[in-house]
Design a protein around this motif. Structure first.
Motif, PDB file in Angstrom:
ATOM      1  N   ILE A   5       5.223   7.253   6.373  1.00 37.90           N
ATOM      2  CA  ILE A   5       5.077   6.161   5.410  1.00 37.90           C
ATOM      3  C   ILE A   5       6.120   5.095   5.741  1.00 37.90           C
ATOM      4  CG2 ILE A   5       5.157   5.517   2.951  1.00 37.90           C
ATOM      5  CD1 ILE A   5       2.999   7.586   3.598  1.00 37.90           C
TER       6      ILE A   5
ATOM      7  N   SER B 213      -2.511   4.207   2.999  1.00 31.61           N
ATOM      8  CA  SER B 213      -3.671   3.430   3.454  1.00 31.61           C
ATOM      9  C   SER B 213      -4.600   4.181   4.408  1.00 31.61           C
ATOM     10  CB  SER B 213      -3.183   2.159   4.137  1.00 31.61           C
ATOM     11  OG  SER B 213      -2.363   2.483   5.230  1.00 31.61           O
ATOM     12  N   GLU B 214      -4.119   5.296   4.953  1.00 32.66           N
ATOM     13  CA  GLU B 214      -4.931   5.955   5.978  1.00 32.66           C
ATOM     14  C   GLU B 214      -5.004   7.466   5.741  1.00 32.66           C
ATOM     15  OE1 GLU B 214      -2.918   5.021   9.629  1.00 32.66           O
ATOM     16  OE2 GLU B 214      -2.931   2.889   9.135  1.00 32.66           O
TER      17      GLU B 214
ATOM     18  N   TYR C 241       2.389   2.959  -5.304  1.00 36.52           N
ATOM     19  CA  TYR C 241       1.418   2.444  -4.330  1.00 36.52           C
ATOM     20  C   TYR C 241       0.614   3.611  -3.765  1.00 36.52           C
ATOM     21  CZ  TYR C 241       4.345  -1.711  -4.557  1.00 36.52           C
ATOM     22  OH  TYR C 241       5.036  -2.801  -5.002  1.00 36.52           O
ATOM     23  N   GLN C 242      -0.398   3.282  -2.979  1.00 38.99           N
ATOM     24  CA  GLN C 242      -1.200   4.329  -2.343  1.00 38.99           C
ATOM     25  C   GLN C 242      -1.105   4.225  -0.834  1.00 38.99           C
ATOM     26  OE1 GLN C 242      -5.210   4.072  -3.812  1.00 38.99           O
ATOM     27  NE2 GLN C 242      -4.557   4.188  -5.949  1.00 38.99           N
TER      28      GLN C 242
ATOM     29  N   ALA D 252       1.926  -5.180   0.424  1.00 32.57           N
ATOM     30  CA  ALA D 252       0.829  -4.292   0.042  1.00 32.57           C
ATOM     31  C   ALA D 252      -0.491  -5.033   0.153  1.00 32.57           C
ATOM     32  CB  ALA D 252       1.030  -3.799  -1.389  1.00 32.57           C
ATOM     33  N   MET D 253      -1.527  -4.262   0.500  1.00 36.16           N
ATOM     34  CA  MET D 253      -2.877  -4.790   0.407  1.00 36.16           C
ATOM     35  C   MET D 253      -3.269  -4.649  -1.053  1.00 36.16           C
ATOM     36  SD  MET D 253      -4.601  -5.973   2.915  1.00 36.16           S
ATOM     37  CE  MET D 253      -4.450  -6.138   4.674  1.00 36.16           C
TER      38      MET D 253
END
Lengths: 111, 496
Positions: free
Chosen positions: B406, B399-400, B396-397, B364-365
């Motif tokens: 996913i 990213s785009e 988590y979220q 994860a970022m």
């Protein structure tokens, strides 16, 4: 703090943070996928032969406790790499484990 | 029928034990009258027979003799080719297990369900391969148990101790260190750490190099030029190593097979200890890692227990005594206690609390609003040492914007730096189009008693989900049909 999913295949594309952020660490050449999948355990191939201290990133200013902590961190990492299926990663891990032992003996004495 | 059976499928030696009616475990000898069976397989070229054990080890055809197959149980590409047939590590191991089953069932009765021991740091593929090997040999694996856990169970049973125990298990091929708490019949594992490729056979290799160097110095020639002769000298170094656990000095003579003369080897225990000091220092690092992992100090440990043949080396005891300030104890025969403990475990498993051997997470970022930094990290969902079975979730979220697929990578390892963990699988999930970034995805990992992992991802907005058993991309894992076919084939073989 929030966490954004980032798979290996997407880790070099797309994402920009919602607010201004410091520039993240530059992605390694060959991509994160390459680096993670192959472990990329040891530092890049040295131009000259590095000493055990250099390999372990031990500096003269480090205290005994800092050296001990650094060696523990490196041992955990490279003990894991030592069982990699990739012979190159295993070889690099072996070099690092030898360096870790050398530095320990130099700074803390033989077992 | 033997109801509670434990098998130690070791790198160099294997053993089978069962629980007697009085509740005490006993080793069952093989048909050759040996309590432990060398984990060696020989494929005869004249007769359609597979020799397992001492006869295989002492045979003279290295091209047809398989040693230490356990070291390759996690390698999907490792195949042994004999007479045009390719054997997987699981199949070779199945031959060893078949020998144990056939021989021992003559003494203790039919053997169907077993507990098999594995090194604490055996990964998912190695565990699956072990289970497949047992199935091919006609046995159902009730549980896999970590070797030091089994040894500790036997130690606690036979010595009646309580408190915190550190098990130092230095076998033929691996080192495992486990810390556990014992209170009566209840055992709680606190942590296990392992080092692969650190065991007695590494010491033998170091001695072999020393022999070869001495030979070269004295005769100017190479000590061995082929595998057959190398094996013979290796056996001599192993014997010398064992002698040095009892004597201060051994003398040996060696020759190559080219008539280059004889060299005298004069080896002291002190010199041997110097040769293996690097390896022994690594074992100290692993013990310290286990203590750190359990957040304990050496003074918190009540008993230090030795397991595995290599703990007979006197220096090992000296090092541990110096480290802990107490004399380490062995639980009887250090080669047998793992199998004995496995038989006890077969009955007592409900009273033994085990933990995750590794951390599992995803990439994860991680954005830190305070420092405004972001970094690709290994985000841990199940931390190492979580009691099992267990299940943990992290949200988590995405990213785009308009992200349609996913992807969740599954990582194994404790290091926050993504470079130093293994990516052991990936789940993908199709989600509806036209959504902004930042949609919530719940990632759940579950961990069962056999140390196997399942992963579930749920898109919270659409409710779509996907669950998978984590596998190493399928490589090296046999399908049910293939497993059944190979089992039938193996059961028809002559194994002596």
């Amino acid at each position: 703090m929030f966490k954004i999913l980032k798979s290996l295949s997407k880790s070099l594309t797309g994402h920009k943070p919602a607010t201004e952020v410091k520039k993240p660490a530059e992605a390694p050449k060959g991509g994160v996928l390459n680096q993670v999948a192959k472990g990329n355990a040891a530092p890049a191939a040295p131009a000259k032969v590095k000493t055990p201290e250099e390999l372990c990133e031990i500096t003269p200013k480090m205290s005994k406790d800092e050296i001990r902590a650094q060696l523990k961190l490196l041992y955990r990492r490279f003990n894991r790499s030592a069982s990699s299926l990739d012979a190159k990663v295993r070889g690099e891990a072996e070099t690092m484990l030898n360096a870790i032992v050398d530095v320990r003996e130099k700074h803390f004495g033989e077992i | 029928m033997a109801e509670y059976v434990g098998i130690d499928l070791g790198t160099t030696l294997s053993g089978l034990a069962y629980l007697k009616p009085d509740g005490n475990p006993e080793i069952v000898p093989n048909s050759d009258g040996e309590r432990l069976t060398p984990s060696v397989v020989f494929f005869d070229s004249h007769e359609d027979v597979k020799l397992v054990g001492s006869a295989a080890r002492d045979g003279g055809e290295p091209d047809r003799t398989i040693f230490q197959i356990k070291r390759h149980m996690d390698d999907p590409e490792h195949l042994v080719e004999i007479d045009g047939k390719k054997w997987t590590p699981a199949e070779i191991s199945a031959l060893i297990l078949s020998k144990l089953k056939r021989d021992c069932s003559k003494i203790c009765g039919d053997i169907t369900d077993v507990v098999i021991t594995v090194p604490a740091n055996f990964n998912e593929l190695a565990r699956k391969s072990t289970i497949a090997a047992a199935e091919m040999a006609g046995m159902k694996v009730k549980r896999l148990v970590n070797e030091p856990t089994a040894a500790a169970v036997y130690y606690a049973h036979s010595q009646g101790v309580k408190g915190r125990i550190l098990v130092y298990d230095l076998g033929g091929g691996t080192l495992d260190t486990t810390i556990l708490e014992v209170e009566g019949d209840n055992i709680k594992i606190l942590t296990s750490e392992g080092a692969r490729h650190l065991g007695g056979s590494n010491f033998d290799d170091i001695l072999l190099d020393a022999y070869a160097e001495q030979y070269k110095k004295q005769t100017g020639a190479a000590l061995f030029s082929d595998e057959r002769h190398r094996r013979r000298v290796l056996q001599a170094t192993e014997d010398a190593k064992k002698m040095l656990s009892k004597l201060q000095r051994v003398n040996d003579t060696v020759a190559n097979d080219q008539n280059s003369g004889i060299a005298r080897i004069d080896l002291s225990r002190e010199h041997f200890e110097k040769l293996i000091r690097n390896m022994l220092t690594r074992t100290v690092f692993l013990v310290e890692q286990a203590l750190d992992s359990a957040k304990l100090k050496t003074s918190d440990i009540d008993h230090v227990v030795l397991v595995g043949g290599s703990t007979r080396i006197p220096k090992v005891k000296v090092i541990l005594e110096k480290m802990f300030g107490k004399v380490p104890k062995s639980c009887g025969n250090v080669d047998e206690c793992v199998a004995l403990g496995a038989a006890l475990f077969a009955k007592k498993s409900a009273k033994i609390q085990e933990v995750c051997n590794a951390s599992y997470g995803t990439l994860a970022m991680v954005y830190n609003a305070k420092t405004k930094e972001e970094k690709l990290m290994n985000s841990i969902v199940i931390p190492k040492n979580t009691p099992i079975p267990c299940s943990r979730t992290q949200v988590y979220q995405t990213s785009e914007d308009n992200e349609r697929i996913i992807e969740v990578d599954i990582t194994q390892g404790e290091d926050p730096d993504a470079k130093y963990v293994d990516v052991i699988g990936r789940i993908t999930l199709d989600v509806p189009a036209g959504r902004p970034k930042g949609c919530e995805i719940a990632v759940t990992f579950s961990y069962d008693e056999n140390q196997r992992v399942r992963a579930l991802i749920v898109d919270k907005q659409s409710g779509r989900s996907k669950e998978v058993a984590v596998s190493y991309k399928g490589a090296g894992v046999l399908s049910d049909e293939e497993l059944k076919r190979r089992s039938a084939h193996l059961r028809a073989m002559r194994i002596e």
